[in-house]
Design a protein around this motif. Structure first.
Motif, mmCIF file in Angstrom:
data_model
loop_
_atom_site.group_PDB
_atom_site.id
_atom_site.type_symbol
_atom_site.label_atom_id
_atom_site.label_comp_id
_atom_site.label_asym_id
_atom_site.label_seq_id
_atom_site.Cartn_x
_atom_site.Cartn_y
_atom_site.Cartn_z
ATOM 1 N N UNK A 98 4.687 51.586 48.713
ATOM 2 C CA UNK A 98 3.978 51.790 47.148
ATOM 3 C C UNK A 98 3.832 50.502 46.283
ATOM 4 N N UNK A 99 4.525 49.733 46.518
ATOM 5 C CA UNK A 99 4.441 48.377 45.395
ATOM 6 C C UNK A 99 5.126 47.322 46.073
ATOM 7 N N UNK A 100 4.544 46.301 45.376
ATOM 8 C CA UNK A 100 5.484 44.944 45.906
ATOM 9 C C UNK A 100 5.857 44.389 44.397
ATOM 10 N N UNK A 101 7.058 44.036 44.519
ATOM 11 C CA UNK A 101 7.638 43.147 43.129
ATOM 12 C C UNK A 101 8.127 41.935 43.922
ATOM 13 N N UNK A 102 7.591 40.511 42.946
ATOM 14 C CA UNK A 102 8.113 39.360 43.361
ATOM 15 C C UNK A 102 9.215 39.231 42.146
ATOM 16 N N UNK A 141 11.255 35.462 46.908
ATOM 17 C CA UNK A 141 11.545 37.001 47.501
ATOM 18 C C UNK A 141 10.357 38.062 47.132
ATOM 19 N N UNK A 142 9.895 38.616 47.865
ATOM 20 C CA UNK A 142 9.070 39.493 47.437
ATOM 21 C C UNK A 142 9.541 40.911 48.259
ATOM 22 N N UNK A 143 9.455 41.902 47.468
ATOM 23 C CA UNK A 143 10.110 43.135 47.649
ATOM 24 C C UNK A 143 9.050 44.106 48.035
ATOM 25 N N UNK A 144 8.879 44.553 49.179
ATOM 26 C CA UNK A 144 7.785 46.041 49.513
ATOM 27 C C UNK A 144 8.752 46.962 49.310
ATOM 28 N N UNK A 145 8.206 47.970 48.435
ATOM 29 C CA UNK A 145 9.151 49.229 48.133
ATOM 30 C C UNK A 145 8.474 50.365 48.844
ATOM 31 N N UNK A 146 9.218 50.909 49.544
ATOM 32 C CA UNK A 146 8.704 52.127 50.345
ATOM 33 C C UNK A 146 8.774 53.534 49.807
ATOM 34 N N UNK A 147 8.399 54.457 49.811
ATOM 35 C CA UNK A 147 8.431 55.644 49.196
ATOM 36 C C UNK A 147 9.473 56.473 49.800
ATOM 37 N N UNK A 172 -3.767 47.296 59.025
ATOM 38 C CA UNK A 172 -3.933 45.991 58.677
ATOM 39 C C UNK A 172 -3.444 44.894 59.571
ATOM 40 N N UNK A 173 -3.645 45.057 60.821
ATOM 41 C CA UNK A 173 -3.209 44.188 61.938
ATOM 42 C C UNK A 173 -3.964 42.801 61.792
ATOM 43 N N UNK A 174 -5.147 43.224 61.108
ATOM 44 C CA UNK A 174 -6.127 41.745 61.187
ATOM 45 C C UNK A 174 -6.019 41.340 59.701
ATOM 46 N N UNK A 175 -5.065 41.282 58.978
ATOM 47 C CA UNK A 175 -4.842 40.659 57.914
ATOM 48 C C UNK A 175 -3.700 39.645 58.024
ATOM 49 N N UNK A 176 -3.753 38.421 57.128
ATOM 50 C CA UNK A 176 -2.463 37.555 57.244
ATOM 51 C C UNK A 176 -1.062 38.153 57.128
ATOM 52 N N UNK A 177 -0.293 37.424 57.386
ATOM 53 C CA UNK A 177 1.192 38.087 57.279
ATOM 54 C C UNK A 177 1.939 37.386 56.154
ATOM 55 N N UNK A 178 2.865 37.849 55.543
ATOM 56 C CA UNK A 178 3.896 37.320 54.844
ATOM 57 C C UNK A 178 5.322 37.657 54.967
ATOM 58 N N UNK A 179 6.102 37.080 54.488
ATOM 59 C CA UNK A 179 7.537 37.390 54.692
ATOM 60 C C UNK A 179 7.940 38.351 53.541
ATOM 61 N N UNK A 180 8.569 39.288 53.715
ATOM 62 C CA UNK A 180 9.014 40.358 52.758
ATOM 63 C C UNK A 180 10.374 40.868 52.865
ATOM 64 N N UNK A 181 10.832 41.403 51.921
ATOM 65 C CA UNK A 181 12.369 42.342 51.954
ATOM 66 C C UNK A 181 11.591 43.789 52.035
ATOM 67 N N UNK A 182 12.373 44.855 52.428
ATOM 68 C CA UNK A 182 11.864 46.195 52.271
ATOM 69 C C UNK A 182 13.038 46.872 51.600
ATOM 70 N N UNK A 183 12.596 47.476 50.398
ATOM 71 C CA UNK A 183 13.563 48.171 49.489
ATOM 72 C C UNK A 183 13.189 49.611 49.492
ATOM 73 N N UNK A 184 14.236 50.409 49.595
ATOM 74 C CA UNK A 184 14.404 51.847 49.396
ATOM 75 C C UNK A 184 14.247 52.365 48.024
#
Length: 463
Positions: free
Chosen positions: A322-326, A331-337, A361-373
């Motif tokens: 849903x959103x990415x929080x720095x 630390x980058x937090x990818x928030x799931x729905x 989006x397998x053709x995009x660059x990648x980044x290291x993230x954490x996943x948050x609920x």
């Protein structure tokens, strides 16, 4: 420079794999276009792919039969399904298509057995192996099943009192098994399993309670260890101790003809997963064969109770980022729905890891993230994979949603998470689909359960 997400996966793993591939930078699982599925049904989404259940059952049957043929083994193999892994009717219906047997663990399990018997999915000669510590209702239900004429109901004696309790519930002759209280790995907090009867006490228990008991035949010795079937010294040592008990018991008990080695086959939890199922089965059959031949006793029929192996790899879950929080410099937090605590409780409770891949989006660059609920609990996160100390995903784009999938989630998650009940922070349980294929291989998709509504949760709460 190879910096796209697909480059990362192809350089790290042997990819594509049997069940995973990509087309046009989108992920396919068992030939299912997951982005098309998500576009039609939304996210969060859970689904069960039924053909994988039959596939795994028949793989195990073939492996055991090959080992039996190779070693000229005189016993038979019986595959049973451990119902506590997933009690859903569509799971049992699919599993029972394959001429298998079942293992139960509680009173209500027997109600499921009776329901399936009415529909002719379970026959009177289907083995119903009744495990677990048995309270009054479980004992009564087992007695009723025996009284009804079910020939192959085999309660597994867990403690010294259960046999007498069972005899109080039925006047018919019946078969029993005895569970060995196995010793745990040294790292466990306790030394001996709370389930079963100690190695040294089994023969004396048989001679005291069963040998002259005209109502009861001892059919099965039950052996299971918590860490599962692994190629390590601990497993082989415990198996050999079990075989010594079997041999000593067989010498005084002519009705004993079966050894239940329980469950414990692992399932794929990483793209780098390696486990030689065929070798393990071959070696188990070989060791049982050799031990019995050396002791000059008949080999037992072999029973297994595979739960996760049967159903685990049939399940998957999809979430939208849903959103990415720095939160700081690193630390980058990818928030799931949705919530990991409620929909993948093993990831929180026992730090279990599943295969996790993006759907697009397998053709995009990648980044290291954490996943948050979504819950307000600090433990509602997912922060590493089995193969690497971190999670890498395609870069987040605010205007183009990223979807991620967790795979091989089919065992225990709905039961432990409380399917259809209250969820932490009242995060609703996702929509759930059942996916099958027809005789032509075409997908058949059925909506099993809509996402929970507010009214369902408020009703449970008494509003």
């Amino acid at each position: 420079m190879n910096t796209k997400y697909i480059d990362l996966i192809e350089q790290t793993f042997d990819f594509p794999q049997e069940e995973f591939k990509t087309e046009n930078n989108k992920l396919f699982w068992h030939g299912i276009n997951l982005m098309e599925l998500t576009a039609e049904y939304g996210a969060p989404l859970k689904f069960t792919y039924l053909p994988k259940i039959s596939e795994n059952i028949n793989k195990a049957k073939d492996w055991f039969q090959n080992a039996i043929d190779k070693h000229n083994y005189k016993g038979k193999y019986f595959y049973s399904y451990c119902t506590k892994s997933s009690h859903f009717k569509h799971i049992l219906n699919e599993a029972l298509k394959n001429d298998i047997h079942i293992e139960t663990s509680s009173a209500f399990d027997i109600d499921i057995v009776n329901n399936l018997k009415k529909e002719d999915k379970i026959k009177d000669d289907t083995y119903v192996i009744c495990n677990g510590f048995k309270r009054d209702q479980y004992i009564k239900n087992i007695g009723d099943l025996i009284e009804s004429g079910h020939k192959n109901c085999v309660p597994i004696i867990d403690n010294y009192e259960e046999l007498a309790l069972l005899q109080n519930e039925t006047k018919k002759k019946f078969k029993v098994g005895i569970r060995i209280a196995s010793e745990e790995e040294p790292k466990f907090e306790f030394y001996t399993s709370r389930l079963g009867i100690g190695y040294k006490n089994i023969v004396s228990f048989y001679e005291r309670e069963i040998a002259k008991n005209k109502q009861v035949d001892l059919k099965m010795l039950h052996f299971f260890i918590n860490t599962g079937i692994k190629d390590n010294a601990y497993y082989w040592n415990e198996l050999m101790k079990c075989l010594k008990v079997y041999i000593n018991l067989k010498k005084v008990c002519p009705t004993l003809d079966s050894l239940n080695i329980g469950g414990g086959f692992p399932i794929k939890n990483s793209l780098a997963f390696e486990y030689d199922y065929e070798y393990m089965i071959d070696e188990i059959v070989n060791q049982i064969n050799d031990a019995c031949e050396n002791a000059e006793v008949d080999v037992p029929n072999i029973y297994t109770e595979f739960g996760s192996f049967t159903v685990g790899e049939s399940g998957a879950a999809i979430y939208e980022v849903l959103y990415q929080k720095k939160q700081n410099d690193r630390e980058l937090w990818n928030m799931i729905n949705s919530s990991f605590i409620t929909t993948l409780p093993d990831s929180w409770a026992i730090n279990k890891r599943f295969i996790m891949l993006p759907l697009n989006k397998w053709n995009l660059k990648y980044e290291r993230v954490l996943l948050g609920g979504l819950t307000c609990d600090s433990d509602d996160y997912y922060n590493s994979e089995q193969h690497i100390n971190g999670i890498y995903l395609p870069v987040y784009e605010k205007d183009k949603p990223l979807y991620i999938g967790f795979f091989n989630t089919g065992a225990y998650q709905e039961s432990i998470g409380g399917f259809g009940g209250l969820q932490h922070c009242l995060i609703p349980h996702p929509k759930h689909l059942i996916i099958d294929r027809d005789e032509n291989g075409e997908l058949k998709i059925k909506l099993f359960k809509e996402q929970q509504k507010s009214s369902e949760l408020l009703s449970i709460l008494g509003y």
